[in-house]
Design a protein around this motif. Structure first.
Motif, PDB file in Angstrom:
ATOM      1  N   LEU A  39       0.853  -1.188   0.000  1.00  0.00           N
ATOM      2  CA  LEU A  39       0.000   0.000   0.000  1.00  0.00           C
ATOM      3  C   LEU A  39       0.888   1.237   0.000  1.00  0.00           C
ATOM      4  N   TYR A  40       0.958   1.909  -1.136  1.00  0.00           N
ATOM      5  CA  TYR A  40       1.811   3.092  -1.278  1.00  0.00           C
ATOM      6  C   TYR A  40       0.978   4.365  -1.196  1.00  0.00           C
ATOM      7  N   ILE A  41       1.527   5.344  -0.519  1.00  0.00           N
ATOM      8  CA  ILE A  41       0.884   6.657  -0.420  1.00  0.00           C
ATOM      9  C   ILE A  41       1.592   7.622  -1.359  1.00  0.00           C
ATOM     10  N   ILE A  42       0.775   8.414  -2.046  1.00  0.00           N
ATOM     11  CA  ILE A  42       1.277   9.570  -2.789  1.00  0.00           C
ATOM     12  C   ILE A  42       0.627  10.771  -2.114  1.00  0.00           C
ATOM     13  N   THR A  43       1.442  11.645  -1.550  1.00  0.00           N
ATOM     14  CA  THR A  43       0.936  12.755  -0.753  1.00  0.00           C
ATOM     15  C   THR A  43       1.673  14.044  -1.107  1.00  0.00           C
ATOM     16  N   GLY A  44       1.384  15.076  -0.360  1.00  0.00           N
ATOM     17  CA  GLY A  44       1.998  16.385  -0.554  1.00  0.00           C
ATOM     18  C   GLY A  44       0.999  17.461  -0.222  1.00  0.00           C
ATOM     19  N   GLY A  45       1.401  18.683  -0.388  1.00  0.00           N
ATOM     20  CA  GLY A  45       0.486  19.792  -0.154  1.00  0.00           C
ATOM     21  C   GLY A  45      -0.540  19.869  -1.274  1.00  0.00           C
TER      22      GLY A  45
ATOM     23  N   HIS B  65       3.082   0.875   3.106  1.00  0.00           N
ATOM     24  CA  HIS B  65       4.469   0.573   2.773  1.00  0.00           C
ATOM     25  C   HIS B  65       5.343   1.657   3.393  1.00  0.00           C
ATOM     26  N   ARG B  66       6.517   1.294   3.850  1.00  0.00           N
ATOM     27  CA  ARG B  66       7.367   2.257   4.549  1.00  0.00           C
ATOM     28  C   ARG B  66       7.841   3.407   3.653  1.00  0.00           C
ATOM     29  N   ASN B  67       7.885   3.200   2.332  1.00  0.00           N
ATOM     30  CA  ASN B  67       8.240   4.274   1.404  1.00  0.00           C
ATOM     31  C   ASN B  67       6.982   5.055   1.027  1.00  0.00           C
ATOM     32  N   VAL B  68       6.979   6.334   1.357  1.00  0.00           N
ATOM     33  CA  VAL B  68       5.868   7.233   1.046  1.00  0.00           C
ATOM     34  C   VAL B  68       6.368   8.242   0.023  1.00  0.00           C
TER      35      VAL B  68
ATOM     36  N   THR C 195       5.098  14.828   9.560  1.00  0.00           N
ATOM     37  CA  THR C 195       4.231  13.827  10.188  1.00  0.00           C
ATOM     38  C   THR C 195       4.625  12.419   9.763  1.00  0.00           C
ATOM     39  N   TYR C 196       4.813  12.201   8.463  1.00  0.00           N
ATOM     40  CA  TYR C 196       5.214  10.871   8.003  1.00  0.00           C
ATOM     41  C   TYR C 196       6.578  10.474   8.567  1.00  0.00           C
ATOM     42  N   LEU C 197       7.494  11.423   8.637  1.00  0.00           N
ATOM     43  CA  LEU C 197       8.811  11.129   9.216  1.00  0.00           C
ATOM     44  C   LEU C 197       8.686  10.769  10.697  1.00  0.00           C
TER      45      LEU C 197
END
Length: 185
Positions: A8-14, A119-122, A155-157
């Protein structure tokens, strides 16, 4: 027979960094994607004349967004045979939103965010002035968008994720970058 656990991969950002465009293209190319809950909730609240809007009741908006993100996570992680799934934002984006708005993050929310791991890679998209636009659901200023990006990244960090910044470029270049990083891991 044991079911494969999907990545499960996240794609995020502002806001306004190109996440939805990127996810729409990933979907068109055959990848499984999960849409952002925030935009859907804003549209729904406007239609219902509700108060759960970020410019009316930020706390209620965050609660609605968090609950919907948890539900989507649970449904997708239980009901898919796909190896890789991309989310337009993750559960922790709500935690980041609360931090942006200086609203205390409830302990229950923090606990659930730790339990429902991705997944640990965001993947995170930086603010991109040239493509940033406001619309009916996106009312933040560019400065607020940059602040949101920074809070989400922090937050993710804080939750132990490896945050990978996606370089600015065409949608195809960004997809190649993501898929290359996935193949490395």
């Amino acid at each position: 027979m044991k079911k494969n656990i999907p990545a499960l991969y996240i794609i995020t950002g502002g806001p306004g960094a190109g996440k939805t465009t990127l996810l729409n293209e990933l979907s068109r190319s055959g990848c499984i994607t999960a849409s952002e809950e925030g935009r859907r909730i804003i549209k729904e609240q406007i239609r219902l004349n509700g108060e759960g809007l970020p410019w009316m009741n930020k706390k209620l908006f965050a609660e609605l967004m968090f609950d919907a993100s948890v539900k989507t996570y649970q449904e997708i992680s239980r009901n898919t045979d796909s190896k890789t799934i991309f989310f337009d934002r993750g559960i922790l984006d709500t935690v980041g939103y609360l931090k942006v708005e200086n609203i205390p993050v409830p302990e229950k929310m923090q606990t659930i965010a730790r339990e429902l791991a991705y997944h640990r890679n965001v993947f995170i998209l930086p603010f991109w002035k040239e493509i940033y636009e406001n619309d009916a659901e996106r009312k933040q200023s560019p400065e607020e968008a940059v602040h949101t990006f920074n809070c989400i990244k922090e937050t993710y960090l804080e939750y132990g994720y490896n945050v990978i910044e996606i370089p600015k470029g065409t949608v195809a270049e960004r997809i190649c970058f993501i898929l290359g990083k996935i193949n490395e891991s």
